[in-house]
Design a protein around this motif. Structure first.
Motif, short mmCIF file in Angstrom:
data_model
loop_
_atom_site.label_atom_id
_atom_site.label_comp_id
_atom_site.label_asym_id
_atom_site.label_seq_id
_atom_site.Cartn_x
_atom_site.Cartn_y
_atom_site.Cartn_z
N PRO A 12 0.82 -1.08 0.08
CA PRO A 12 0.00 0.11 0.09
C PRO A 12 0.98 1.33 0.14
O PRO A 12 0.92 2.17 0.87
N ILE A 13 1.56 1.41 -1.05
CA ILE A 13 2.68 2.49 -0.92
C ILE A 13 2.80 3.10 -2.62
O ILE A 13 2.56 2.06 -3.44
N GLU A 14 2.89 4.29 -2.76
CA GLU A 14 3.18 4.82 -3.98
C GLU A 14 4.57 5.76 -3.80
O GLU A 14 4.66 6.43 -2.71
N SER A 15 5.39 5.77 -4.86
CA SER A 15 6.53 6.23 -4.90
C SER A 15 6.53 7.78 -5.37
O SER A 15 6.13 8.09 -6.38
N HIS A 16 6.91 8.35 -4.51
CA HIS A 16 6.92 10.00 -4.96
C HIS A 16 8.18 10.60 -4.61
O HIS A 16 9.22 10.12 -4.37
N LEU A 17 8.13 11.94 -5.07
CA LEU A 17 9.57 12.80 -5.03
C LEU A 17 9.38 13.95 -4.31
O LEU A 17 8.20 14.87 -4.26
N LEU A 18 10.58 14.03 -3.47
CA LEU A 18 10.72 15.22 -2.69
C LEU A 18 11.75 15.94 -2.74
O LEU A 18 12.72 15.25 -2.97
N GLN A 19 11.84 17.18 -2.88
CA GLN A 19 12.89 18.11 -3.10
C GLN A 19 13.55 18.73 -2.03
O GLN A 19 12.67 19.25 -1.18
N ALA A 20 14.72 19.14 -2.00
CA ALA A 20 15.36 19.93 -0.92
C ALA A 20 16.56 20.75 -1.60
O ALA A 20 16.93 20.61 -2.83
N PHE A 21 16.73 21.81 -1.00
CA PHE A 21 17.58 22.89 -1.76
C PHE A 21 18.53 23.51 -0.18
O PHE A 21 18.27 23.70 0.70
N VAL A 22 19.99 23.95 -0.75
CA VAL A 22 20.62 24.70 0.03
C VAL A 22 21.19 25.79 -0.54
O VAL A 22 21.56 25.87 -1.82
N SER A 23 21.30 26.73 0.27
CA SER A 23 21.97 28.06 -0.30
C SER A 23 23.48 28.18 -0.15
O SER A 23 24.01 27.09 0.53
N GLU A 24 24.21 28.99 -0.63
CA GLU A 24 25.42 29.66 -0.18
C GLU A 24 25.58 29.59 1.37
O GLU A 24 24.61 29.90 1.96
N PRO A 25 26.77 29.22 1.80
CA PRO A 25 26.70 29.33 3.41
C PRO A 25 26.97 30.68 3.73
O PRO A 25 27.51 31.67 3.02
N VAL A 26 26.27 31.12 4.93
CA VAL A 26 26.30 32.42 5.55
C VAL A 26 26.67 32.27 6.82
O VAL A 26 26.36 31.49 7.51
N LYS A 27 26.83 33.53 7.55
CA LYS A 27 27.06 33.37 8.97
C LYS A 27 25.85 33.12 9.78
O LYS A 27 24.68 33.23 9.21
N PRO A 28 25.85 32.70 10.91
CA PRO A 28 24.64 32.16 11.76
C PRO A 28 23.65 33.29 11.65
O PRO A 28 23.72 34.28 11.87
N MET A 29 22.42 32.87 11.22
CA MET A 29 21.30 33.86 11.03
C MET A 29 20.09 33.11 11.62
O MET A 29 19.07 33.80 12.08
N LEU A 30 19.92 32.10 11.76
CA LEU A 30 18.80 31.26 12.18
C LEU A 30 19.05 29.99 13.16
O LEU A 30 19.73 29.23 12.66
N ASP A 31 18.61 30.15 14.29
CA ASP A 31 19.16 28.85 15.33
C ASP A 31 17.87 28.14 15.67
O ASP A 31 17.92 27.59 16.56
N THR A 32 16.93 28.25 14.83
CA THR A 32 15.80 27.25 15.04
C THR A 32 15.30 26.77 13.73
O THR A 32 15.67 27.14 12.80
N VAL A 33 14.53 25.60 13.88
CA VAL A 33 13.95 25.05 12.56
C VAL A 33 12.54 25.83 12.31
O VAL A 33 11.66 25.63 13.31
N VAL A 34 12.39 26.43 11.43
CA VAL A 34 11.08 27.30 11.09
C VAL A 34 10.46 26.32 10.08
O VAL A 34 10.81 26.10 9.11
N MET A 35 8.94 25.89 10.62
CA MET A 35 7.88 25.15 9.54
C MET A 35 6.80 25.91 9.85
O MET A 35 6.78 26.96 10.58
#
Lengths: 85, 417
Positions: free
Chosen positions: B252-275
């Motif tokens: 009972p499974i269908e195969s789908h696609l999920l994408q992810a992306f990364v930017s160039e590295p920058v100095k610390p600006m976000l210390d929480t996971v935001v959803m």
């Protein structure tokens, strides 16, 4: 990006379309439980050509079936549901 | 060998030239007690806990490519247990507790960083749903905090909290014990620890058949020849259907696609996971400084590991609306993974109709956070032949019996979730 040739509108971009389900998962209103379980939950989930039901939801809103390769995204054999006008 | 600060210093003084290899590259034996198909995080964790907790020593992990080259290395590395339904809460909380001790247990720094997992609410309806989720968590003993707009603003000052924002923020729900971990290190840490307990990790070894005799599994055919086994565990989320088909099973499974992306590295600006409760956008900053973004699945079945640009555009649009400062960043890479979408959004951990053949799959897009728990519980199933109480609801036949675990309340079609 996939280009889908709508039977009514011609070639249009993927984001105008919505995938609905593989054709094998289209159930009949009077189907018995065993058949429904097989159609909904025991599908082939093919890697390769798969006949599917799509809708041109942000275009002419018509339904169509097409054969799409789930590994290469090649699309062929687009047919309008209910026959061409 | 045990990794330690002293060892790092002494090896560093020798120019890092004499570190021993972290795991062996053995030739397959003719027979194993347990063969695990799939050398991702879940498969390697299963092998580790089978050896460590259950004392099984004759184990092979068979991997088509290289370990951690599939979905283990393709996710957005988020770890959390902020679920609404009791079976999902129990599973993910079991897993989160293992995350909290994993680096010490494995003697490998998996960089688990409980920096907080924040869900934003953008409307009255969002806030009600977040409050309901928080209450459900608290009732299960999992701490959650509903946050006001002012608290969200203080926690994450770069968010656009103005009333003119495209997605105005009303508040949020945070699980402070949630966070991120280094995904590759999870595969490597489990591989090294399993190898030290005698597990054979067979890379570049594709399973091409599941050998059965009289309804019972007796081994697997591989690109390196036949390998006998008393028990075989499928653990190949993304391709579960294809491997199960080798034993004539339909899932009972269908195969789908999920994408992810990364930017160039920058100095610390976000210390929480935001959803977000309303948007399909996940934002965090990696230890290297890259902004890691995840978005919606592509919404049609595919094995291509190659997504459409309009999903990238959508995720970038949402991320920039939430954190306008991201607009100046350039994206470095995008990639996609094939995910097992089960028909209720919950995983499957169960025996199959073939005696001795077991299934661990259907993780949808939430497999990474479950890695240690999934491995621990699957090891229990493979060792004892019956499920651990936490894994018991995740049955293979739950769809036909009507016992689905539908966290999103969205029904059977994965693209509607």
């Amino acid at each position: 990006m996939m280009l889908i040739t709508c039977p009514h509108c011609g070639p249009r971009a993927l984001d105008e379309f919505v995938f609905d389900r593989p054709v094998e998962a289209i159930t009949a209103p009077d189907a018995d439980t065993q058949t429904l379980v097989a159609q909904l939950y025991k599908r082939t989930n093919a890697r390769g050509p798969s006949r599917e039901l799509w809708r041109h939801s942000l275009g002419c809103r018509s339904w169509m079936t097409l054969v799409r390769d789930t590994a290469t995204h090649q699309i062929c054999d687009v047919e309008p549901v209910g026959g061409a006008r | 060998m045990t990794y330690s600060a002293l060892k790092l210093l002494t090896e560093g003084l020798k120019g890092h030239k004499t570190w021993p290899q972290a795991w062996r590259d053995p030739a397959p034996k003719s027979h194993y007690d347990v063969v695990i198909i799939g050398g991702g995080g879940h498969g390697l964790a299963t092998a580790y806990y089978l050896a460590k907790v259950h004392g099984v020593r004759n184990i092979a992990v068979v991997e088509r490519g290289w370990i951690g080259g599939g979905n283990t290395g393709r996710n957005t590395t988020i770890v959390r247990s902020n679920y609404r339904l009791p079976p999902m809460q129990a599973l993910m909380e079991f897993s989160l507790k293992l995350w909290e001790g994993m680096s010490l247990d494995l003697n490998f720094n998996v960089m688990f960083s409980p920096r907080g997992a924040l869900f934003l609410g953008h409307s009255d309806s969002d806030m009600l749903q977040l409050a309901q989720r928080g209450d459900a968590m608290e009732a299960a003993g999992i701490t959650a905090e509903l946050m006001s707009l002012a608290e969200v603003k203080k926690l994450c000052p770069l968010l656009d909290t103005s009333t003119l924002a495209r997605f105005p923020i009303q508040g949020g729900l945070i699980q402070r014990r949630g966070g991120t971990a280094r995904h590759d290190a999870v595969a490597w840490g489990y591989a090294r620890a399993a190898d030290a307990l005698g597990v054979d990790i067979l890379q570049n070894c594709e399973v091409t058949g599941i050998v059965r005799q009289g309804g019972r599994v007796v081994g697997v055919e591989t690109s390196k020849g036949r390998i006998g086994a008393d028990r075989v565990g499928i653990c190949v989320a993304g391709n579960s259907g294809r491997v199960a088909a080798l034993a004539d099973l339909r899932l009972p499974i269908e195969s789908h696609l999920l994408q992810a992306f990364v930017s160039e590295p920058v100095k610390p600006m976000l210390d929480t996971v935001v959803m977000s409760q309303s948007l399909h956008c996940y934002i965090s900053q990696s230890d290297k400084g890259e902004i890691v973004l995840g978005g919606n699945p592509d919404q049609y079945p595919t094995y291509s590991q190659r997504g459409s640009p309009h999903r990238i555009e959508e995720a970038a649009t949402e991320a920039m609306a939430l954190i306008p400062a991201l607009s100046r960043l350039r994206m470095l890479r995008s990639w996609a993974g094939t995910t097992d979408m089960s028909f209720d959004g919950a995983p499957i951990l169960d025996a199959t109709s073939v005696e001795g053949l077991y299934l661990n799959g259907g993780w949808c897009y939430g497999g990474f956070k479950a890695t240690p728990g999934s491995g621990y519980l699957y090891a229990h199933l493979l060792a004892k032949g019956v499920n651990h109480a936490v894994a018991a609801p995740f049955r293979l036949d739950r769809f036909e019996t009507g016992h689905t675990i539908d966290e999103a309340g969205a029904g059977p079609m994965p693209q509607n979730r």
